[in-house]
Design an enzyme around this catalytic site. Structure first.
Site, PDB file in Angstrom:
ATOM      1  N   ARG A 251      99.446  17.717  18.824  1.00  0.00           N
ATOM      2  CA  ARG A 251     100.306  18.330  17.793  1.00  0.00           C
ATOM      3  C   ARG A 251     100.983  19.574  18.353  1.00  0.00           C
ATOM      4  O   ARG A 251     102.159  19.827  18.076  1.00  0.00           O
ATOM      5  CB  ARG A 251      99.472  18.660  16.544  1.00  0.00           C
ATOM      6  CG  ARG A 251      99.023  17.397  15.792  1.00  0.00           C
ATOM      7  CD  ARG A 251      97.816  17.644  14.920  1.00  0.00           C
ATOM      8  NE  ARG A 251      98.095  18.416  13.729  1.00  0.00           N
ATOM      9  CZ  ARG A 251      97.146  19.014  12.989  1.00  0.00           C
ATOM     10  NH1 ARG A 251      95.869  18.956  13.362  1.00  0.00           N
ATOM     11  NH2 ARG A 251      97.475  19.681  11.913  1.00  0.00           N
TER      12      ARG A 251
ATOM     13  N   ARG B  41      88.564  24.037   9.785  1.00  0.00           N
ATOM     14  CA  ARG B  41      89.243  24.020   8.484  1.00  0.00           C
ATOM     15  C   ARG B  41      88.709  22.923   7.565  1.00  0.00           C
ATOM     16  O   ARG B  41      88.547  21.783   7.979  1.00  0.00           O
ATOM     17  CB  ARG B  41      90.734  23.806   8.755  1.00  0.00           C
ATOM     18  CG  ARG B  41      91.608  23.626   7.558  1.00  0.00           C
ATOM     19  CD  ARG B  41      93.042  23.882   7.917  1.00  0.00           C
ATOM     20  NE  ARG B  41      93.713  22.735   8.492  1.00  0.00           N
ATOM     21  CZ  ARG B  41      95.028  22.656   8.643  1.00  0.00           C
ATOM     22  NH1 ARG B  41      95.799  23.672   8.301  1.00  0.00           N
ATOM     23  NH2 ARG B  41      95.579  21.597   9.157  1.00  0.00           N
TER      24      ARG B  41
ATOM     25  N   LYS C  77     101.110  27.868   7.093  1.00  0.00           N
ATOM     26  CA  LYS C  77     102.196  27.405   6.210  1.00  0.00           C
ATOM     27  C   LYS C  77     101.644  27.036   4.829  1.00  0.00           C
ATOM     28  O   LYS C  77     102.203  27.427   3.813  1.00  0.00           O
ATOM     29  CB  LYS C  77     102.911  26.186   6.816  1.00  0.00           C
ATOM     30  CG  LYS C  77     103.566  26.477   8.159  1.00  0.00           C
ATOM     31  CD  LYS C  77     104.386  25.300   8.663  1.00  0.00           C
ATOM     32  CE  LYS C  77     103.557  24.085   9.014  1.00  0.00           C
ATOM     33  NZ  LYS C  77     102.665  24.228  10.190  1.00  0.00           N
TER      34      LYS C  77
ATOM     35  N   ARG D 107     111.122  18.438  12.059  1.00  0.00           N
ATOM     36  CA  ARG D 107     110.165  18.608  13.152  1.00  0.00           C
ATOM     37  C   ARG D 107     110.834  18.420  14.516  1.00  0.00           C
ATOM     38  O   ARG D 107     110.193  18.586  15.531  1.00  0.00           O
ATOM     39  CB  ARG D 107     109.130  17.511  13.092  1.00  0.00           C
ATOM     40  CG  ARG D 107     107.826  17.653  12.333  1.00  0.00           C
ATOM     41  CD  ARG D 107     106.937  18.776  12.606  1.00  0.00           C
ATOM     42  NE  ARG D 107     105.530  18.465  12.561  1.00  0.00           N
ATOM     43  CZ  ARG D 107     104.772  18.464  11.477  1.00  0.00           C
ATOM     44  NH1 ARG D 107     105.259  18.759  10.309  1.00  0.00           N
ATOM     45  NH2 ARG D 107     103.489  18.178  11.578  1.00  0.00           N
TER      46      ARG D 107
ATOM     47  N   ARG E 130      90.534  17.239   7.618  1.00  0.00           N
ATOM     48  CA  ARG E 130      91.625  16.307   7.926  1.00  0.00           C
ATOM     49  C   ARG E 130      91.270  15.502   9.175  1.00  0.00           C
ATOM     50  O   ARG E 130      90.699  16.044  10.107  1.00  0.00           O
ATOM     51  CB  ARG E 130      92.912  17.104   8.179  1.00  0.00           C
ATOM     52  CG  ARG E 130      93.706  17.353   6.931  1.00  0.00           C
ATOM     53  CD  ARG E 130      94.872  18.261   7.166  1.00  0.00           C
ATOM     54  NE  ARG E 130      95.765  17.849   8.235  1.00  0.00           N
ATOM     55  CZ  ARG E 130      96.963  18.377   8.444  1.00  0.00           C
ATOM     56  NH1 ARG E 130      97.406  19.332   7.635  1.00  0.00           N
ATOM     57  NH2 ARG E 130      97.721  17.971   9.440  1.00  0.00           N
TER      58      ARG E 130
HETATM   59  P1  AMP Z   1     101.304  18.417   8.760  1.00  0.00           P
HETATM   60  O1  AMP Z   1     100.483  18.345   7.517  1.00  0.00           O
HETATM   61  O2  AMP Z   1     102.650  19.037   8.539  1.00  0.00           O
HETATM   62  O3  AMP Z   1     100.551  19.008   9.920  1.00  0.00           O
HETATM   63  O4  AMP Z   1     101.610  16.888   9.168  1.00  0.00           O
HETATM   64  C1  AMP Z   1     100.558  16.002   9.503  1.00  0.00           C
HETATM   65  C2  AMP Z   1     101.097  14.854  10.335  1.00  0.00           C
HETATM   66  O5  AMP Z   1     102.087  14.130   9.567  1.00  0.00           O
HETATM   67  C3  AMP Z   1     101.828  15.263  11.617  1.00  0.00           C
HETATM   68  O6  AMP Z   1     100.949  15.482  12.713  1.00  0.00           O
HETATM   69  C4  AMP Z   1     102.727  14.048  11.831  1.00  0.00           C
HETATM   70  O7  AMP Z   1     101.994  12.941  12.341  1.00  0.00           O
HETATM   71  C5  AMP Z   1     103.152  13.703  10.410  1.00  0.00           C
HETATM   72  N1  AMP Z   1     104.388  14.414  10.013  1.00  0.00           N
HETATM   73  C6  AMP Z   1     104.517  15.361   9.044  1.00  0.00           C
HETATM   74  N2  AMP Z   1     105.802  15.767   8.938  1.00  0.00           N
HETATM   75  C7  AMP Z   1     106.488  15.082   9.883  1.00  0.00           C
HETATM   76  C8  AMP Z   1     107.841  15.075  10.306  1.00  0.00           C
HETATM   77  N3  AMP Z   1     108.771  15.877   9.733  1.00  0.00           N
HETATM   78  N4  AMP Z   1     108.198  14.223  11.320  1.00  0.00           N
HETATM   79  C9  AMP Z   1     107.299  13.413  11.901  1.00  0.00           C
HETATM   80  N5  AMP Z   1     105.992  13.383  11.579  1.00  0.00           N
HETATM   81  C10 AMP Z   1     105.583  14.206  10.568  1.00  0.00           C
END
Ligand code: AMP
Length: 230
Positions: A184, A125, A11, A86, A173
């Site tokens: 996740r 990564r 993404k 999500r 990260r």
């Molecule tokens: P990402 O960078 O999209 O993988 O998001 C990293 C982390 O942020 C996720 O594993 C969640 O803990 C939190 N997060 C991001 N977007 C959301 C969302 N829409 N709802 C809940 N948690 C989120």
């Protein structure tokens, strides 16, 4: 427009190309939450533990962040949601927010890839935080020049991982670990895949095979998005 897919599906790599084509902003809840954690804001403090373990942050927090952000002027012509919604509760909240202004989701791009391919992608990564550029510790085409310059087989660490363009340090990260990834992915299958089921009957979901190279993935997204989001 919604860009969805499991962690490591690409993404973050594809979003800038979509931004460029449609000239609308990308809103990544993950990036916004990481910025909140780094700045030690109240939202950041509340979100940190959930993020580190690979759990979802509470719906109230992310819905609040998005509802504030989409009121900003640059979102007036549309926007790309990356990492939101999500789950089904967030999906319904999004539809409700948009409907208030007579708007709706026009397009959903789903990046699809088997789970087995993701551990290597995610756990190797390294990211250049200021730009979001992403590199890899063992996959040659995405290895930074700084590691390529070392003898073959040198292990990636903070002394040899630097951004190709700026020379600044790359970081990993805190949730790019095998344990957090497992959580996740579980959340993705149980909570995020139903978001697609919600939009599928509207005929706006494009399924993209995300297991190939960046350009092979873009070759599928480009014709799929047309000008739907504007
Ligand atoms: P990402 O960078 O999209 O993988 O998001 C990293 C982390 O942020 C996720 O594993 C969640 O803990 C939190 N997060 C991001 N977007 C959301 C969302 N829409 N709802 C809940 N948690 C989120």
């Amino acid at each position: 427009m919604i860009l969805t897919g499991p962690p490591g599906a690409g993404k973050g790599s594809q979003a800038p190309k979509i931004v460029n084509k449609l000239t609308i902003p990308q809103l990544s809840t993950g990036d916004m939450l990481r910025a909140a954690v780094a700045n030690k804001t109240e939202v950041g403090m509340k979100a940190k533990a959930a993020m580190d373990s690979g759990a979802l942050v509470s719906d109230d927090i992310v819905i609040g962040i998005i509802s504030d952000r989409i009121r900003e002027i640059d979102c007036g012509w549309g926007f790309i949601l990356d990492g939101f919604p999500r789950n089904v509760a967030q999906t319904k909240a999004l539809d409700g927010m948009l409907a208030k202004n007579g708007e709706k989701v026009n397009s959903v791009v789903s990046l699809e890839i088997p789970d087995e391919k993701l551990e290597d992608r995610i756990c190797g990564r390294w990211i250049h935080k200021p730009s979001g550029r992403s590199f890899h510790a063992t996959y040659e085409p995405s290895m930074p020049k700084s590691l390529k310059a070392k003898p073959k087989g040198t292990k990636a660490d903070s002394t040899n991982m630097f951004d190709d363009e700026t020379g600044e340090p790359l970081v990993q990260r805190s949730d790019d670990t095998p344990t957090a990834l497992k959580n996740r992915l579980e959340k993705f299958h149980s909570e995020t895949v139903p978001v697609l089921t919600h939009y599928e009957p509207l005929g706006i979901v494009s399924h993209v095979d995300a297991s190939g190279s960046k350009s092979a993935v873009w070759a599928q997204i480009d014709p799929a998005i047309g000008n739907k989001a504007v």
